[in-house]
Design an enzyme around this catalytic site. Structure first.
Site, PDB file in Angstrom:
ATOM      1  N   HIS A 107       0.824  -1.223   0.000  1.00 54.97           N
ATOM      2  CA  HIS A 107       0.000   0.000   0.000  1.00 54.97           C
ATOM      3  C   HIS A 107       0.853   1.266   0.000  1.00 54.97           C
ATOM      4  CE1 HIS A 107      -3.872  -2.124   0.826  1.00 54.97           C
ATOM      5  NE2 HIS A 107      -3.082  -2.982   1.444  1.00 54.97           N
ATOM      6  N   ASN A 180     -10.361  -2.824   2.479  1.00 55.22           N
ATOM      7  CA  ASN A 180     -10.052  -2.834   1.048  1.00 55.22           C
ATOM      8  C   ASN A 180     -11.322  -2.581   0.242  1.00 55.22           C
ATOM      9  OD1 ASN A 180      -7.305  -3.378   1.232  1.00 55.22           O
ATOM     10  ND2 ASN A 180      -7.570  -5.594   1.122  1.00 55.22           N
TER      11      ASN A 180
HETATM   12 FE1  HDD Z   1      -2.589  -4.749   5.530  1.00 55.29          FE
HETATM   13  C1  HDD Z   1      -1.121  -1.727   5.139  1.00 55.29           C
HETATM   14  C2  HDD Z   1      -5.554  -3.475   4.319  1.00 55.29           C
HETATM   15  C3  HDD Z   1      -3.997  -7.886   5.648  1.00 55.29           C
HETATM   16  C4  HDD Z   1       0.128  -5.902   7.126  1.00 55.29           C
HETATM   17  N1  HDD Z   1      -3.207  -2.961   4.847  1.00 55.29           N
HETATM   18  C5  HDD Z   1      -2.450  -1.833   4.769  1.00 55.29           C
HETATM   19  C6  HDD Z   1      -3.233  -0.754   4.246  1.00 55.29           C
HETATM   20  C7  HDD Z   1      -4.488  -1.253   4.011  1.00 55.29           C
HETATM   21  C8  HDD Z   1      -4.470  -2.639   4.401  1.00 55.29           C
HETATM   22  C9  HDD Z   1      -5.665  -0.488   3.457  1.00 55.29           C
HETATM   23  C10 HDD Z   1      -2.733   0.649   3.982  1.00 55.29           C
HETATM   24  C11 HDD Z   1      -3.084   1.588   5.092  1.00 55.29           C
HETATM   25  C12 HDD Z   1      -2.649   2.983   4.729  1.00 55.29           C
HETATM   26  O1  HDD Z   1      -3.302   3.601   3.877  1.00 55.29           O
HETATM   27  O2  HDD Z   1      -1.650   3.426   5.272  1.00 55.29           O
HETATM   28  N2  HDD Z   1      -4.385  -5.546   5.003  1.00 55.29           N
HETATM   29  C13 HDD Z   1      -5.502  -4.829   4.634  1.00 55.29           C
HETATM   30  C14 HDD Z   1      -6.638  -5.723   4.591  1.00 55.29           C
HETATM   31  C15 HDD Z   1      -6.205  -6.956   4.950  1.00 55.29           C
HETATM   32  C16 HDD Z   1      -4.786  -6.837   5.228  1.00 55.29           C
HETATM   33  C17 HDD Z   1      -8.050  -5.299   4.233  1.00 55.29           C
HETATM   34  C18 HDD Z   1      -6.967  -8.241   5.087  1.00 55.29           C
HETATM   35  C19 HDD Z   1      -8.182  -8.318   5.436  1.00 55.29           C
HETATM   36  N3  HDD Z   1      -2.020  -6.568   6.219  1.00 55.29           N
HETATM   37  C20 HDD Z   1      -2.760  -7.728   6.205  1.00 55.29           C
HETATM   38  C21 HDD Z   1      -2.028  -8.772   6.892  1.00 55.29           C
HETATM   39  C22 HDD Z   1      -0.863  -8.211   7.335  1.00 55.29           C
HETATM   40  C23 HDD Z   1      -0.878  -6.830   6.896  1.00 55.29           C
HETATM   41  C24 HDD Z   1      -2.516 -10.188   7.087  1.00 55.29           C
HETATM   42  C25 HDD Z   1       0.261  -8.814   8.113  1.00 55.29           C
HETATM   43  C26 HDD Z   1       0.164  -9.827   8.903  1.00 55.29           C
HETATM   44  N4  HDD Z   1      -0.772  -3.970   5.974  1.00 55.29           N
HETATM   45  C27 HDD Z   1       0.175  -4.618   6.683  1.00 55.29           C
HETATM   46  C28 HDD Z   1       1.358  -3.738   7.010  1.00 55.29           C
HETATM   47  C29 HDD Z   1       0.969  -2.394   6.341  1.00 55.29           C
HETATM   48  C30 HDD Z   1      -0.390  -2.701   5.748  1.00 55.29           C
HETATM   49  C31 HDD Z   1       2.693  -4.303   6.669  1.00 55.29           C
HETATM   50  C32 HDD Z   1       1.969  -1.802   5.376  1.00 55.29           C
HETATM   51  C33 HDD Z   1       2.093  -0.354   5.719  1.00 55.29           C
HETATM   52  C34 HDD Z   1       1.312  -0.180   6.910  1.00 55.29           C
HETATM   53  O3  HDD Z   1       0.802  -1.378   7.313  1.00 55.29           O
HETATM   54  O4  HDD Z   1       1.135   0.868   7.489  1.00 55.29           O
HETATM   55  O5  HDD Z   1       1.494  -3.613   8.375  1.00 55.29           O
END
Ligand code: HDD
Length: 735
Positions: A107, A180
């Protein structure tokens, strides 16, 4: 001392917390400030740089030392060596060298805006969460939309899931609904997330491709993980290429809990429905937009808000009990499953309006830290194993991305609710904590801050039993039933686009065994779909991939019209839609101006396009001014096209290859085209008729040979409000 000219600033500090709600400007200042907030504000007052500061401003170093010369480094003689003692130069360069922070691992590419959430009615029977306590209750929000796979500077219109993250600044702390635009996920256990992301990101040996899943490693992973089947249907459909961030749904994805003041709990799924309806691009268009405006979605969101066309979504809840959940044919803790709206209806509970663009992209859009762990009293987690990993991951990632444990003090992340605790120090700490007490219990600080007891966040006391195991519940093993449900709920054109999506992506896969394995998995979703994809790849239809669960439970619903993009057409208006009017010397200015005025009155944005900028000679009516050229814009940036009257002008237009390209692209992409008077000849030359091959009129091609401009314009507005004309494509596919 010199005085700076102001560019419309409002003299505020901490601009990210100025909240504009339905024309009313609220502000943190209007609320009683806590000492922490007062400290933070005092600090901001010193540190904010930008519009609206006190009139007298001189350039200074970061230590506040006035800078006399910002043009030259300090040298020993005009042609001599630069001196190491030039602390002004060194400070400036050092700061510049460190201006970038690590981008988000997923993202990374995102666009955001401020706004508010307004509750329609009290939901106290289900939740004590502050935003839902009274009708009309306003909660400020910051929403960020993103692509998942691409890097920070990647194109907006890549085929991908879109992030839909909303930070609610509630009275009882920040609640982040990090969702999402697709209601299901690729995997069900956080254990697989790093594998999924490594597979979809550019391949590690050569760093390609950027912002695309169309490559070997992604499809290798997907074909070996049949639990991805359902989400793949969504991503390969036009949901993966939205027309606008303002025209897509949002989903909380997981099952969450609502908990009321009595401690009673219900399960819940969150849905955002856009007021403008759900609309998408078509693939050829998305690819071309990447070339002509890779900021297409970011610009669209920004421009709409600047123009006062505030995007709006309705928040709806699917509320159900644990007993109901146990009866479902699928497991509500499985993030690859949705709950059909026909099974549990979506109750509208409020609306979100985004009405202010960020003041500074880095400070707000880049530094905003969403965390799935951020819930408030009244909202709680379920045992979804994907969610559990997320509760850990987000805070962890912000610590490295934003440089330490104090990211909550960055203005866009700071809650409106007061923060009082004994956490201290760390990198980039802004709060000046007073006194000597930083522990609890204490008597020296009068016992403060006190625990809130049951008035605070209390985890729902769900009973836990069972062995400590690594494994999954039985219903998780059904990988296909809901993929089939989604596919079978689409219109014929949507189905054809899904097949096209798979065909394109798999044709980019270089290992034939991966393509074949993926198609064999698709056979379990739909033979029709798998057949269409196999034909496009030039392979025979393989046998179905063996299913983990050969006889899944009978689904409650086998067709869900709500899953089609067509289910949410919007209000049929054309506000903020983009229309191109083509021109050349000798066009009839009168009718162009009339159409332009009517479109603008209906809220559309109109560009007058010619071979060059500036005046265009008109045979009748007012002089016209071209605002864009065939060179600097492109048909794919417009929702509709108007061709002018005036024979001389039309003749000139017909001689330009770009014009014929413009017309055929608009037609091919299902857009609405209006040919005024003489320009009908341009359509003929492009091989476009007003009737479809089977004799029915094409609802998106309008000509006015004998009709009045006003009535043909009204017909154009109404056809444009339909977004696109899939009938044209259906007719083309049938031939
Ligand atoms: Fe995630 C970012 C949505 C599963 C780990 N995720 C991130 C963002 C969104 C989502 C919208 C961007 C937020 C922003 O605008 O800063 N992610 C989801 C959805 C998931 C999902 C809807 C499943 C239902 N994500 C998911 C899992 C993991 C992560 C299973 C890890 C175990 N996601 C992350 C992260 C991020 C992220 C690595 C990357 C940057 C951040 O968090 O701030 O922690």
């Amino acid at each position: 001392m010199r005085h700076c000219r102001q560019a419309g600033g409002d003299g505020r500090a901490g601009g990210s917390h100025r909240l504009v709600i339905a024309g009313i400007q609220l502000g943190r200042r209007a609320m009683k400030p806590t000492r922490k907030q007062a400290d933070a504000r005092a600090a901001k007052g010193r540190q904010d740089v930008g519009e609206g500061q006190a009139a007298a401003q001189t350039l200074t170093t970061n230590q506040g030392v006035p800078v006399g010369d910002n043009q030259h480094s300090l040298k020993a003689g005009l042609r001599g060596p630069t001196l190491l003692e030039d602390f002004i130069l060194r400070e400036k360069i050092t700061h510049f060298d460190h201006e970038r922070i690590p981008e988000r691992i997923v993202h990374a590419r995102g666009s955001a805006a401020h706004g508010f959430f307004e509750a329609y009615k009290p939901m106290t029977a289900f939740t004590r969460a502050a935003p839902f306590q009274a009708a009309g209750k306003i909660t400020p929000v910051f929403a960020r939309f993103s692509t998942v796979a691409g890097e920070r500077g990647s194109t907006d219109t890549a085929r991908d899931v879109r992030g839909f993250a909303v930070k609610f600044y509630t009275d009882e702390g920040n609640w982040d609904l990090v969702g999402n635009n697709i209601p299901v996920f690729f995997i069900r256990d956080a254990m697989k997330f790093p594998d999924l992301v490594h597979a979809v990101k550019p391949e590690p040996h050569n760093g390609m491709p950027q912002a695309a899943s169309a490559h070997d490693t992604f499809w290798d992973f997907a074909s070996l993980m049949p639990e991805t089947s359902h989400v793949l249907m969504w991503v390969m459909s036009d949901r993966g290429i939205p027309r606008s961030l303002r025209m897509m749904q949002g989903f909380g994805v997981h099952t969450f809990r609502l908990v009321n003041a009595q401690g009673e709990s219900h399960f819940v799924k969150f849905h955002w429905k856009p007021k403008l309806g759900t609309h998408s691009l078509v693939w050829d268009e998305a690819v071309k937009i990447s070339g002509v405006d890779s900021d297409f979605h970011r610009r669209d969101l920004w421009d709409a808000i600047e123009a006062g066309e505030f995007p709006e979504w309705e928040l709806g809840l699917q509320i159900f009990t644990e007993a109901q959940a146990e009866g479902f044919s699928f497991d509500v803790l499985d993030a690859t499953k949705l709950i059909p709206e026909e099974l549990v209806p979506v109750t509208p509970v409020g609306r979100m309006v985004l009405n202010r663009n960020p003041d500074n992209f880095f400070a707000e859009t880049e530094q905003v830290a969403f965390c799935a762990a951020h819930v408030v009293p009244g909202i709680d987690f379920s045992n979804d194993p994907l969610l559990a990993g997320r509760i850990h991951s987000y805070i962890d990632t912000q610590i490295s991305r934003l440089g330490g444990a104090n990211f909550h003090e960055i203005p866009v992340n700071a809650p409106l609710a007061p923060v009082r605790n004994n956490q201290r120090d760390g990198l980039h700490r802004h709060t000046v904590a007073r006194g000597r007490v930083a522990y609890e219990p204490n008597s020296l600080g009068g016992g403060c801050p006190f625990e809130a007891g049951t008035a605070g966040f209390v985890s729902f006391p769900q009973a836990v039993e069972g062995d400590k195991v690594r494994g999954k519940p039985e219903k998780f093993a059904d990988h296909y039933t809901q993929a089939t449900l989604f596919y079978e709920s689409q219109t014929a054109v949507e189905k054809a686009h899904i097949a096209g999506g798979f065909r394109f992506e798999l044709s980019k896969v270089t290992v034939p065994a991966i393509r074949e394995r993926m198609v064999s998995s698709l056979v379990n979703v739909s033979k029709e779909l798998a057949g269409a994809v196999a034909a496009g790849l030039g392979i025979a239809l393989p046998a179905a991939m063996p299913r983990v669960q050969p006889q899944p439970a009978m689904p409650e619903v086998t067709r869900s019209p709500a899953l089609s993009l067509m289910a949410l057409p919007g209000d049929g208006g054309i506000r903020s839609r983009r229309v191109a009017i083509l021109m050349a010397d000798g066009v009839a200015g009168e009718s162009i101006s009339a159409v332009q005025a009517a479109l603008q009155a209906a809220g559309a944005t109109v560009q007058l396009i010619a071979a060059r900028l500036g005046p265009v000679t008109s045979v009748s009516g007012p002089a016209l001014e071209a605002t864009a050229t065939f060179e600097n814009t492109s048909p794919v940036l417009f929702d509709g096209l108007v061709l002018p009257d005036g024979e001389a002008g039309v003749t000139l237009l017909g001689q330009q290859a770009e014009v014929m390209d413009f017309i055929s692209n608009q037609y091919r992409h299902g857009k609405t085209i209006l040919a005024l008077g003489a320009s009908a000849v341009l359509l003929q030359r492009a091989g476009i008729g007003a009737v479809l091959p089977k004799g029915k009129p094409d609802p998106g091609v309008l000509m006015d040979a004998k009709v009045k401009v006003t009535s043909v314009t009204a017909a154009f507005v109404s056809a444009l409000g339909k977004h696109r004309h899939p009938e044209r494509e259906a007719a083309q596919t049938a031939h």
